[in-house]
Design a protein around this motif. Sequence first.
Motif, PDB file in Angstrom:
ATOM      1  N   GLU A  20     -46.302 -28.080   2.265  1.00 59.16           N
ATOM      2  CA  GLU A  20     -44.994 -27.185   1.638  1.00 59.16           C
ATOM      3  C   GLU A  20     -43.863 -27.568   2.381  1.00 59.16           C
ATOM      4  OE1 GLU A  20     -46.190 -23.260   2.486  1.00 59.16           O
ATOM      5  OE2 GLU A  20     -47.768 -23.285   1.181  1.00 59.16           O
ATOM      6  N   ALA A  21     -42.498 -27.125   1.832  1.00 65.08           N
ATOM      7  CA  ALA A  21     -41.333 -27.486   2.323  1.00 65.08           C
ATOM      8  C   ALA A  21     -41.075 -27.025   3.664  1.00 65.08           C
ATOM      9  CB  ALA A  21     -40.069 -27.189   1.509  1.00 65.08           C
ATOM     10  N   SER A  22     -41.671 -26.205   4.367  1.00 63.23           N
ATOM     11  CA  SER A  22     -41.520 -25.581   5.630  1.00 63.23           C
ATOM     12  C   SER A  22     -42.271 -26.282   6.755  1.00 63.23           C
ATOM     13  CB  SER A  22     -41.889 -24.059   5.714  1.00 63.23           C
ATOM     14  OG  SER A  22     -43.350 -23.846   5.337  1.00 63.23           O
ATOM     15  N   ASP A  23     -43.255 -27.230   6.352  1.00 62.22           N
ATOM     16  CA  ASP A  23     -44.113 -27.957   7.046  1.00 62.22           C
ATOM     17  C   ASP A  23     -43.410 -29.347   7.511  1.00 62.22           C
ATOM     18  OD1 ASP A  23     -46.030 -26.286   6.373  1.00 62.22           O
ATOM     19  OD2 ASP A  23     -47.049 -27.436   4.842  1.00 62.22           O
ATOM     20  N   THR A  24     -44.045 -29.740   8.687  1.00 57.32           N
ATOM     21  CA  THR A  24     -43.779 -31.278   8.943  1.00 57.32           C
ATOM     22  C   THR A  24     -44.971 -31.936   8.955  1.00 57.32           C
ATOM     23  OG1 THR A  24     -41.762 -30.296  10.525  1.00 57.32           O
ATOM     24  CG2 THR A  24     -42.890 -32.676  10.822  1.00 57.32           C
ATOM     25  N   LEU A  25     -44.975 -33.310   8.388  1.00 51.85           N
ATOM     26  CA  LEU A  25     -45.899 -34.356   8.578  1.00 51.85           C
ATOM     27  C   LEU A  25     -45.575 -35.254   9.775  1.00 51.85           C
ATOM     28  CD1 LEU A  25     -48.733 -35.312   7.273  1.00 51.85           C
ATOM     29  CD2 LEU A  25     -46.995 -36.845   5.784  1.00 51.85           C
ATOM     30  N   LEU A  26     -46.739 -35.261  10.651  1.00 48.77           N
ATOM     31  CA  LEU A  26     -46.614 -36.380  11.599  1.00 48.77           C
ATOM     32  C   LEU A  26     -47.767 -37.396  11.615  1.00 48.77           C
ATOM     33  CD1 LEU A  26     -45.222 -37.352  14.376  1.00 48.77           C
ATOM     34  CD2 LEU A  26     -46.888 -35.687  15.500  1.00 48.77           C
ATOM     35  N   VAL A  27     -47.036 -38.757  11.391  1.00 48.36           N
ATOM     36  CA  VAL A  27     -47.970 -39.642  11.430  1.00 48.36           C
ATOM     37  C   VAL A  27     -48.236 -40.187  12.619  1.00 48.36           C
ATOM     38  CG1 VAL A  27     -48.572 -41.813  10.177  1.00 48.36           C
ATOM     39  CG2 VAL A  27     -47.420 -40.109   8.809  1.00 48.36           C
ATOM     40  N   MET A  28     -49.476 -40.260  13.154  1.00 48.46           N
ATOM     41  CA  MET A  28     -49.677 -40.791  14.575  1.00 48.46           C
ATOM     42  C   MET A  28     -49.694 -42.110  15.006  1.00 48.46           C
ATOM     43  SD  MET A  28     -50.116 -37.364  15.630  1.00 48.46           S
ATOM     44  CE  MET A  28     -50.371 -37.587  17.544  1.00 48.46           C
ATOM     45  N   ASP A  29     -49.924 -42.875  13.888  1.00 49.46           N
ATOM     46  CA  ASP A  29     -49.820 -44.383  13.928  1.00 49.46           C
ATOM     47  C   ASP A  29     -48.854 -44.959  13.176  1.00 49.46           C
ATOM     48  OD1 ASP A  29     -50.526 -46.982  13.996  1.00 49.46           O
ATOM     49  OD2 ASP A  29     -52.378 -46.863  13.617  1.00 49.46           O
ATOM     50  N   PRO A  30     -47.772 -45.660  13.341  1.00 43.97           N
ATOM     51  CA  PRO A  30     -46.924 -46.333  12.502  1.00 43.97           C
ATOM     52  C   PRO A  30     -47.459 -47.274  11.489  1.00 43.97           C
ATOM     53  CG  PRO A  30     -46.069 -46.450  14.992  1.00 43.97           C
ATOM     54  CD  PRO A  30     -47.483 -45.888  14.980  1.00 43.97           C
ATOM     55  N   GLY A  31     -48.688 -47.894  11.925  1.00 36.05           N
ATOM     56  CA  GLY A  31     -49.256 -48.528  10.918  1.00 36.05           C
ATOM     57  C   GLY A  31     -49.807 -47.997   9.619  1.00 36.05           C
ATOM     58  N   VAL A  32     -50.049 -46.508   9.875  1.00 33.34           N
ATOM     59  CA  VAL A  32     -50.289 -46.096   8.671  1.00 33.34           C
ATOM     60  C   VAL A  32     -49.318 -45.981   7.480  1.00 33.34           C
ATOM     61  CG1 VAL A  32     -51.013 -43.622   7.735  1.00 33.34           C
ATOM     62  CG2 VAL A  32     -52.010 -44.507   9.893  1.00 33.34           C
ATOM     63  N   ILE A  33     -48.057 -45.960   7.996  1.00 35.59           N
ATOM     64  CA  ILE A  33     -47.059 -45.822   7.278  1.00 35.59           C
ATOM     65  C   ILE A  33     -46.725 -47.043   6.449  1.00 35.59           C
ATOM     66  CG2 ILE A  33     -44.559 -45.273   6.580  1.00 35.59           C
ATOM     67  CD1 ILE A  33     -44.738 -42.925   8.346  1.00 35.59           C
ATOM     68  N   GLU A  34     -46.803 -48.124   7.331  1.00 37.22           N
ATOM     69  CA  GLU A  34     -46.428 -49.327   7.002  1.00 37.22           C
ATOM     70  C   GLU A  34     -47.309 -50.189   5.969  1.00 37.22           C
ATOM     71  OE1 GLU A  34     -46.229 -51.058  10.942  1.00 37.22           O
ATOM     72  OE2 GLU A  34     -44.516 -50.113  11.431  1.00 37.22           O
ATOM     73  N   GLY A  35     -48.662 -49.749   6.461  1.00 33.37           N
ATOM     74  CA  GLY A  35     -49.764 -50.215   5.354  1.00 33.37           C
ATOM     75  C   GLY A  35     -49.600 -49.772   3.830  1.00 33.37           C
ATOM     76  N   GLU A  36     -48.942 -48.450   3.774  1.00 35.11           N
ATOM     77  CA  GLU A  36     -48.936 -48.001   2.256  1.00 35.11           C
ATOM     78  C   GLU A  36     -47.574 -47.066   2.211  1.00 35.11           C
ATOM     79  OE1 GLU A  36     -52.938 -46.631   0.172  1.00 35.11           O
ATOM     80  OE2 GLU A  36     -53.256 -46.615   2.514  1.00 35.11           O
ATOM     81  N   PRO A  37     -46.616 -47.638   2.442  1.00 34.24           N
ATOM     82  CA  PRO A  37     -45.273 -46.686   2.478  1.00 34.24           C
ATOM     83  C   PRO A  37     -45.159 -45.784   1.154  1.00 34.24           C
ATOM     84  CG  PRO A  37     -44.794 -49.032   2.301  1.00 34.24           C
ATOM     85  CD  PRO A  37     -46.205 -48.722   2.475  1.00 34.24           C
ATOM     86  N   GLU A  38     -45.620 -46.358  -0.097  1.00 33.68           N
ATOM     87  CA  GLU A  38     -45.519 -45.629  -1.190  1.00 33.68           C
ATOM     88  C   GLU A  38     -45.989 -44.089  -1.236  1.00 33.68           C
ATOM     89  OE1 GLU A  38     -49.019 -48.098  -1.508  1.00 33.68           O
ATOM     90  OE2 GLU A  38     -46.802 -48.681  -0.974  1.00 33.68           O
ATOM     91  N   ARG A  39     -47.274 -44.082  -0.537  1.00 34.33           N
ATOM     92  CA  ARG A  39     -48.006 -42.809  -0.374  1.00 34.33           C
ATOM     93  C   ARG A  39     -47.163 -41.625   0.302  1.00 34.33           C
ATOM     94  NH1 ARG A  39     -54.235 -43.216   0.996  1.00 34.33           N
ATOM     95  NH2 ARG A  39     -54.199 -41.414  -0.139  1.00 34.33           N
ATOM     96  N   PHE A  40     -46.163 -41.949   1.045  1.00 36.24           N
ATOM     97  CA  PHE A  40     -45.396 -41.159   1.896  1.00 36.24           C
ATOM     98  C   PHE A  40     -44.013 -41.069   1.315  1.00 36.24           C
ATOM     99  CE2 PHE A  40     -48.648 -42.986   4.405  1.00 36.24           C
ATOM    100  CZ  PHE A  40     -49.165 -41.908   5.390  1.00 36.24           C
ATOM    101  N   ALA A  41     -43.948 -41.521  -0.008  1.00 31.09           N
ATOM    102  CA  ALA A  41     -42.462 -41.188  -0.544  1.00 31.09           C
ATOM    103  C   ALA A  41     -42.647 -39.831  -1.542  1.00 31.09           C
ATOM    104  CB  ALA A  41     -42.351 -42.294  -1.515  1.00 31.09           C
ATOM    105  N   ASP A  42     -41.542 -39.112  -1.423  1.00 34.56           N
ATOM    106  CA  ASP A  42     -41.385 -37.943  -2.292  1.00 34.56           C
ATOM    107  C   ASP A  42     -42.230 -36.767  -1.811  1.00 34.56           C
ATOM    108  OD1 ASP A  42     -39.631 -39.277  -4.019  1.00 34.56           O
ATOM    109  OD2 ASP A  42     -41.173 -40.138  -5.102  1.00 34.56           O
ATOM    110  N   LEU A  43     -42.330 -36.774  -0.365  1.00 30.77           N
ATOM    111  CA  LEU A  43     -43.271 -35.487  -0.039  1.00 30.77           C
ATOM    112  C   LEU A  43     -42.202 -34.427   0.116  1.00 30.77           C
ATOM    113  CD1 LEU A  43     -45.233 -37.208   2.880  1.00 30.77           C
ATOM    114  CD2 LEU A  43     -45.828 -36.774   0.639  1.00 30.77           C
TER     115      LEU A  43
END
Length: 89
Positions: A20-43
């Motif tokens: 939800e808009a009031s949440d925050t998503l914290l990715v614990m490993d930068p490699g997770v985003i680097e591997g699939e950056p498109e999955r983290f767009a438009d959250l």
Amino acid sequence: MMLHMVHSTQHFDECRALLEASDTLLVMDPGVIEGEPERFADLPCPVCVLSEHSTPAADAPVEAGGARQISIADWVQLTCHHPHNMVWA
């Protein structure tokens, strides 16, 4: 208002469905985003990634795949700010 801590993309679809808009998503490993950056767009909420360096984010504001890199001290602040935390391992 929840802090979602993601360790991998294994349960990311379930996590994304609950964000939800009031949440925050914290990715614990930068490699997770680097591997699939498109999955983290438009959250609907801010996305942060735990920096591999111990420097505070204010000293080195770096973006990784659209996510703001944060330090361990910043992570502690996030856990204090959000009354609920969920870990997605």
